[in-house]
Design a protein around this motif. Sequence first.
Motif: not given
Length: 558
Positions: A454-460, A487-499
């Motif tokens: 389990v990993y948690e992302i905190n931030g964009p 990803m509950r604390k991920v407000p948005f994701i950009d194209s680099t993040g998607l990639h």
Amino acid sequence: MKTLDFKPKFFSAIAHYDKKTFVADVMAGLIVGIVALPLAIAFGIASGVSPEKGIITAIVAGLFCSLFGGSKVQIGGPTGAFIIIVYGIIQQYGMQGLTIATLMAGVFLILLGVLRLGTIIKYIPYPIVVGFTSGIAVTIFTTQVKDLLGMQMTTVPADFMEKWVAYINNIANIDLWSTVMGVASVIIIALTPRVSKKVPGSLVAIIIITVAALLLKQYAGVTTIETIGDRFSIHSELPEATLPALSWETIKGLVGPAVTIAVLGAIESLLSATVADGVIGDHHNSNTELIGQGLANIASPLFGGIPATGAIARTMTNINNGGRTPVAGIVHAVVLLLIFLFLMPLAQYIPMACLAGVLVVVSYNMSGWRSFLAMLRNPKSDVTVLLLTFFLTIIFDLTVAIEFGLICACLLFMKRVSEATDVTAIYDEIDLNEDADMERGDLIHLTIPEGVEVYEINGPYFFGAGNRFEDIMSSYNDRPKVRIIRMRKVPFIDSTGLHNLENMCLMSQKEGITVVLSGVNPKVEAVLRRNNFEKLLGKENICSHIDLALARANEIIS
């Protein structure tokens, strides 16, 4: 589609105008006009143009800034910050090149305002602003040493270090009387505020020193004190508006200097407007201010003027003397126009050493040495940027320093944004005490089954998150069957993040690992859906909360 953010303060201010405000604005405009006179002459001469061009700039740009700007009290005109860049452009491209570069800078400023970039410009890192402001101050002081000491030199080198070598080699050619005039000017300007804060010290110094120089010449036979009239022919007529001959090659060559003028003008005008807001309790419109500055920098060169921006010292003088609407700025322009038309010939008697003294004080006030020294105690990254920008401004030129500064601003932003996003691995169990993405309220902890990571992302989810995933995943010795990403604390994701996320999912699938997403907010989920993540992962592997994700993991394992 957003509408154009152009709402000049002049038109809203006069909608509820009264006689009391008008009287206060007229008095403030009168005083600011008198204060601006010696500065405009000094900035014009130091920039490599004739003194009347400095006053024309203050008149035209001051009028346009007040009519179309986004601040109630901003006073526009030539400033010390532009001296070095203007002088450099004239040396390389001539006066016509400066005219074209200023026109281009005006267009760039308008584009910045139209694209609503005013707010972003205000967030250029403070070390960069302090670095090149202090560098400009040192460079201005260096350019004034010759006139301050009345040195008899045929040519002054353009390079900073070569200037000082030349000064040292010509130390024997100092004129004593000019030195006395220059030093006395600095002393008068420094002492005047102790007597009266309303009377500008620069004007007092010019009047006293000019009279003293005339008396010395008339009655003591002192003829070595160089005056404006010895170096320039004074004209007191407003030139007609003319458009320079434009060519594509010239425009291409002047893009760099024009961008420098635009960026420097934007930073200084918005900084001045922000300082003014804090004093009068108002809020300027940064995008309107940029458009107003752009219009001013298009109008000024058409009449033979030089680049202009909001001037902090004159803006504060306006506020301190009661100015509260753009009418004060318009009065200041009218006062300068009247002085220009009827009293300009008297400027020929002003000693060059006196103007050098005025600019020495300007450079001292501009240096911000206290802020500079205080910043040396900041983190090493800030100190490095500060010193590099400072020395680049001095040793090379302002164009190089601003280009470097903008690159540094982008790199610092990228670095700090990447640091703002944290990726952590959760071991053994999940604490639900503060979770917002749980369904069952009767559990405090959830146990992570064997074979599940389990990993948690905190931030964009930006570019840095993918690299962190790789670093953390490599710390696990055993290969899991399921990899849950909260990803509950991920407000948005950009194209680099998607990639990066897509690559991580594909790599996991090649290793036989199923990826399950948990707690994805609706905005991020919509972006993932548009990019076919449901097809990549399977709709059942994108879960709304962690206990569903763990249940799905148990299904996969069993």
